[in-house]
Design an enzyme around this catalytic site. Structure first.
Site, PDB file in Angstrom:
ATOM      1  N   ARG A 177     171.184 176.699  96.083  1.00  0.00           N
ATOM      2  CA  ARG A 177     172.494 176.185  96.459  1.00  0.00           C
ATOM      3  C   ARG A 177     173.006 174.959  95.653  1.00  0.00           C
ATOM      4  NH1 ARG A 177     171.181 173.822 101.349  1.00  0.00           N
ATOM      5  NH2 ARG A 177     169.419 174.936 101.872  1.00  0.00           N
TER       6      ARG A 177
ATOM      7  N   CYS B 267     160.224 175.178 103.918  1.00  0.00           N
ATOM      8  CA  CYS B 267     159.282 174.130 104.830  1.00  0.00           C
ATOM      9  C   CYS B 267     158.520 175.254 105.840  1.00  0.00           C
ATOM     10  CB  CYS B 267     159.904 173.038 105.708  1.00  0.00           C
ATOM     11  SG  CYS B 267     160.362 171.858 104.571  1.00  0.00           S
TER      12      CYS B 267
END
Ligand code: SPV
Ligand code: MN
Length: 635
Positions: free
Chosen positions: A98, A283
């Site tokens: 991104r 994560c």
């Protein structure tokens, strides 16, 4: 069908002629079946501006879906692999994540939103329209219809995607519910608009003009513009770009758009308890949602709404755009099985071996000696122009699949009512502060000390501009996607928790805690136990120890759960290391978080009070028990 079949459309004659010329009969029919003036106008405007060679309107039919699958290969945006149904796509070497810097939320001149990258609406719309002029020359424009959230439900948000990338359409066909029928059946439907162009392509069919990569989100116009990029997080409009539009919408309407998984945790007597969970990218969100023995509703984006005193959650999507690094048969058996079996999967930015199979970092088996990847031909030790070693696959290499491919798909994944959410978890990449699992005292305490205080060490999911191991403030793991001020967002959350007859419990999770020598204190599979413990907490079937920061598990309960679910002996020593209250780090965190919120003008004052209360509790414990306090001291 006569040439003037578009005569019912209220657009200019010039636009009508142009559409007639660029569309075949089938597309014209599909378009006129939809009675929606704003759609016709939107389409005509961007056909005129982007000037594609051809315009193709796609419906939900199996033929149209198959057509795109094949077109992506024919166009060279994807290539077939040896395993049935598998294809590979590459993004430009510098278009692998991104693009935070060039992703802007457009606001009226002079407006500033803390921590949200904004641009002046007027100026940026001018710029993007300039960049889009003739950008689709030589390309086909696809016009596609989808729904965010389940169809025919309180969650449904209709969307139109315009793009010149068959790869983008292929992904969206895997990730979203088809919405063409909805548009035909409901004349004048309101919808969100997405317009994307990969721009000029190089000989590997990758976006070339990255210096002109722009992703602009026009909240006021309910439109997202994305040009000169292909990486999914920048180009797949309905994913993270739509989130900015729906965060704005939900904040006005009193519900939540969250960067959250939804999963069913299976407790005693076939009980299924639904959890929503926010984790920043990279994560462990997808791997958590794929936990063995549990069922998945979604891995990335959730809509949460209040209904009859309950929180109902639905997956915005029906597919997964997951990270590949470290997925192997040991750590992620379920997902590994799916990814190495036949089925419709797009792999991006992986290594393709000479015999047409994929390899990614951390996969079972040896690293191949040769292949090609996002850098072109690849061999071990290859360096890029800057002299950096090129890994076999990019750390943000991804797979795209529809969730129907998953054996652990929850039967209620598409329920128009959503599912009842009984617990919300927040987790980040935190090496030294939070314990592995902890329950908040109540909604407000959880939202403020856990959700709004979430921090995470930076990963590869966004383009990196400097230091790698920066601890980033990331409230609710949603910071990258906010289109409203953080203060308003938190206030909305606090309000949302009011008037519920069943308030979800809130927990923090930390899979990344380390000891002083930098060694992880947990194994990846331990998360199973944390979820089983939280599930029991929801049903008041296990006690907990009160500490200054919340409720933590008792040793004997965890010992039993480790034995039962992982067949593992959990030692008292491990428990003490993992659940020691690290007061200096906790206090330092409060200082960091308070400092950040002091700089955000519209922070609700309640946030400071709740954090101050926590600080006082920590200071009290420090005075009595010292800096690092064993959980047994709180019994
Ligand atoms: C994430 O980075 O959080 C993702 C992938 O889920 S992207 O679409 O790039 O946002
Ligand atoms: Mn995500």
């Amino acid at each position: 069908m006569p040439e003037d079949c578009l005569s019912t459309l209220k657009i200019t004659t010039k636009q009508r002629d142009m559409l007639n010329e660029k569309m075949d009969e089938k597309s014209r029919r599909k378009l006129t079946n939809i009675k929606n003036h704003s759609l016709h106008e939107f389409l005509a405007t961007y056909v005129e501006l982007c000037n594609p060679d051809r315009v193709m309107v796609l419906s939900d039919s199996p033929e149209d879906i198959k057509y795109i699958r094949e077109k992506a290969i024919e166009d060279g945006e994807e290539a077939r692999l040896a395993t049935e149904g598998h294809t590979v796509h590459f993004d430009n070497y510098c278009d692998q994540a991104r693009d935070r810097e060039n992703t802007l939320v457009l606001v009226p001149e002079g407006i500033k939103l803390s921590y949200v990258r904004t641009g002046s609406r007027e100026e940026k719309l001018r710029e993007i329209h300039e960049l889009m002029k003739d950008v689709m020359r030589g390309h086909t424009m696809y016009v596609c219809f989808y729904s965010l959230g389940p169809l025919d439900s309180i969650f449904t948000i209709p969307c139109v995607q315009i793009t010149d990338s068959s790869y983008v359409v292929h992904n969206e066909n895997l990730f979203y519910r088809q919405g063409y029928r909805e548009f035909v059946e409901k004349p004048g439907l309101e919808f969100l608009k997405f317009i994307h162009s990969s721009g000029e392509l190089d000989d590997r069919k990758c976006s070339k003009n990255l210096d002109k990569r722009r992703i602009y989100i026009d909240i006021e116009g309910n439109t997202v513009y994305s040009v000169n990029t292909q990486y999914g997080g920048n180009s797949i409009g309905l994913k993270k770009l739509a989130m900015r539009l729906t965060i704005y919408k939900s904040s006005r309407e009193g519900w939540l758009t969250e960067h959250m998984l939804i999963m069913g945790i299976h407790g005693p007597n076939n009980r299924v308890t639904y959890f929503a969970g926010a984790f920043p990218s990279l994560c462990g969100k997808t791997s958590t949602s794929m936990l063995e023995g549990e069922t998945i509703i979604g891995d990335d984006i959730a809509f949460l709404r209040k209904r009859r005193g309950e929180v109902r959650g639905a997956n915005v999507e029906i597919g997964i755009f997951g990270i590949l690094e470290g997925i192997n048969s040991q750590d992620e058996p379920l997902l590994y099985q799916v990814l190495t079996s036949p089925g419709e999967i797009i792999f991006s930015n992986v290594l393709v071996t000479e015999d047409g199979f994929v390899y990614w970092v951390g996969k079972d088996g040896p690293v191949p000696r040769r292949g090609y990847n996002y850098s072109g031909e690849w061999w071990p030790g290859k360096r890029d122009r800057e002299g950096r070693v090129v890994p076999p696959s990019h750390p943000n290499a991804r797979f795209s699949l529809n969730m129907k491919l998953l054996p652990n798909l929850d039967p209620r994944y598409d329920d128009p009512e959503g599912v009842k959410i009984d617990a919300i978890v927040y987790g980040g990449r935190d090496s030294d502060t939070w314990v592995p699992v902890e329950e908040a005292f109540d909604w407000e305490h959880g939202i403020i000390t856990k959700g709004a205080s979430l921090e995470s060490e930076r990963t590869a999911a966004v383009l990196r501009l400097g230091d790698e191991c920066i601890r980033e403030f990331n409230p609710m793991s949603n910071l990258d996607f906010l289109s409203i001020s953080i203060g308003k967002y938190i206030r909305n959350y606090l309000e949302f928790g009011k008037g519920l007859s069943r308030t979800p419990l809130i927990f923090s999770l930390n899979y990344f805690l380390r000891d002083k020598d930098g060694r992880f204190l947990n194994e990846k599979r331990d998360k199973k136990v944390w979820f089983k413990w939280m599930e029991l907490r929801v049903h008041h079937e296990v006690e907990a120890i009160e500490v200054p920061t919340g409720w933590i598990p008792k040793y004997e309960d965890l010992k039993k759960l480790f034995e039962k679910h992982l067949n593992k002996t959990y030692s008292e020593g491990d428990y003490v290391k993992q659940f020691t209250l690290r007061i200096p780090e906790q206090l330092a965190k409060i200082d960091r978080i308070v400092k950040i919120y002091r700089s955000i003008p519209d922070t609700p004052s309640r946030l400071f009070e709740v954090l101050e209360d926590q600080r006082m509790r920590l200071l009290g414990a420090k005075e009595k028990l010292g800096d690092y306090v064993s959980p047994f001291k709180f019994l």
